[in-house]
Design a protein around this motif. Sequence first.
Motif, short mmCIF file in Angstrom:
data_model
loop_
_atom_site.label_atom_id
_atom_site.label_comp_id
_atom_site.label_asym_id
_atom_site.label_seq_id
_atom_site.Cartn_x
_atom_site.Cartn_y
_atom_site.Cartn_z
N VAL A 156 42.55 42.07 39.37
CA VAL A 156 41.44 41.88 38.44
C VAL A 156 41.82 40.76 37.49
O VAL A 156 42.89 40.79 36.88
N GLU A 157 40.95 39.77 37.37
CA GLU A 157 41.16 38.68 36.42
C GLU A 157 39.90 38.52 35.57
O GLU A 157 38.79 38.47 36.11
N THR A 158 40.08 38.45 34.26
CA THR A 158 38.95 38.26 33.35
C THR A 158 39.31 37.16 32.35
O THR A 158 40.47 36.96 32.01
N CYS A 171 36.81 44.02 29.41
CA CYS A 171 36.26 43.90 30.76
C CYS A 171 37.32 44.23 31.81
O CYS A 171 37.02 44.89 32.82
N LEU A 172 38.56 43.79 31.59
CA LEU A 172 39.64 44.15 32.50
C LEU A 172 39.80 45.66 32.58
O LEU A 172 39.94 46.23 33.67
N ARG A 173 39.76 46.32 31.44
CA ARG A 173 39.88 47.79 31.40
C ARG A 173 38.71 48.44 32.15
O ARG A 173 38.89 49.43 32.86
N MET A 174 37.51 47.91 31.98
CA MET A 174 36.34 48.48 32.65
C MET A 174 36.47 48.38 34.17
O MET A 174 36.06 49.29 34.90
N LEU A 175 37.06 47.29 34.66
CA LEU A 175 37.13 47.04 36.10
C LEU A 175 38.42 47.56 36.74
O LEU A 175 38.54 47.53 37.96
N SER A 176 39.36 48.00 35.94
CA SER A 176 40.62 48.53 36.46
C SER A 176 40.43 49.98 36.89
O SER A 176 39.61 50.72 36.32
N ASP A 217 36.73 38.43 37.97
CA ASP A 217 36.94 38.42 39.41
C ASP A 217 37.73 39.66 39.81
O ASP A 217 38.75 39.99 39.17
N VAL A 218 37.27 40.34 40.84
CA VAL A 218 37.96 41.52 41.35
C VAL A 218 38.20 41.33 42.84
O VAL A 218 37.28 40.96 43.58
N GLY A 238 36.88 43.53 49.93
CA GLY A 238 36.07 42.40 49.52
C GLY A 238 36.35 41.96 48.10
O GLY A 238 37.34 42.37 47.48
N THR A 239 35.43 41.15 47.57
CA THR A 239 35.60 40.58 46.25
C THR A 239 34.29 40.65 45.45
O THR A 239 33.19 40.71 46.02
N MET A 240 34.44 40.61 44.14
CA MET A 240 33.31 40.50 43.23
C MET A 240 33.62 39.38 42.24
O MET A 240 34.71 39.37 41.66
N ALA A 241 32.70 38.45 42.06
CA ALA A 241 32.86 37.35 41.12
C ALA A 241 31.65 37.31 40.19
O ALA A 241 30.51 37.28 40.66
#
Length: 325
Positions: A147-149, A182-187, A240-241, A246-249
């Motif tokens: 995960v990158e924000t 946002c990183l915490r939300m997506l982790s 970006d995840v 797959g991936t999400m951008a």
Amino acid sequence: MRIGVLGAARIAPAALIRSARVVDGVEVAAVAARDRGRAATFARRHGVPTVHGSYEELIADPTLDAVYVPLPNGLHAQWTLAAIAAGKHVLCEKPFTSNAAQAIAVRDAAAGTGLVVMEAFHYRYHPLARRMAGVVREGDLGAIERVETSMCFPLPRFSDIRYQYDLAGGALMDAGCYAVHCLRMLSPGEPTVTAAQAMTLRRDPRVDRAMTADFTLPGGGTGRIQASMWSSTLLRIRADVIGTRGTMAVVNYASPQFPSRFTLTVDGRRRRERIVGEPTYVHQLRAFARAVAGERTNLTPPDDSVAQMSLIDAIYSAAGLPLRP
């Protein structure tokens, strides 16, 4: 719900005044500032009926149900605690406090009072954030590997209060708190800091103008945040995840009422989605009003803020900088 504003802050018209005009049952009823004349000018300009001569006077106003705190970072805890003590609900601008110890104090003060205390991460209430979180939580991407924000924008005016250490300033506190949240939300769980590097001001090396931090995620993945108010990366607001499927951008996750882009690639199939909604601040104020009315709409309560500020403290420590006072 009648709400009072502490300070004639530049963010208040967008974050509250204009939103209150379209959210049913909300009235911005009072404002106070250190300079009464400035508060009176703000009130005339924005149609606020009551001007108070001090923050204390506004908080003590028995006709108000809630208080909005858009003050400098270093004053958030003090005046949120004062509002709680006066029996007022609180919508407090991010970052919630200067450090985790203060966040814990606010959380403990609010516990058991029945008051709504919400950190104003407005992006979190937009349908885009709900979609982003859902993709990760529902396993669309498989196991999360990376995960990158980022939240980078130019603020070269170094006299700005957002660069003042005594007011809990710094790029991580202002821009970076979005990237961290946002990183915490997506982790898949709370991240752990492994390293951090800051670019600091020459005139005050305690203050970061840019920050990069690396993390490990539960399940073995890794993460990174990039934040700056003045660096070679002038503008970047992105998430970006990468997962096993797959991936999400996402470009511009913070204010998707402006141009933004959501791209999902799963099992080799790529698609873009257009996720619409009202301005993030409208969604946030509506959620706050509903929470005050008893609904479970507070996505950024004090417990979340404690976790948020604990991670920010850990980043500063890893970067070799002092915690914000």
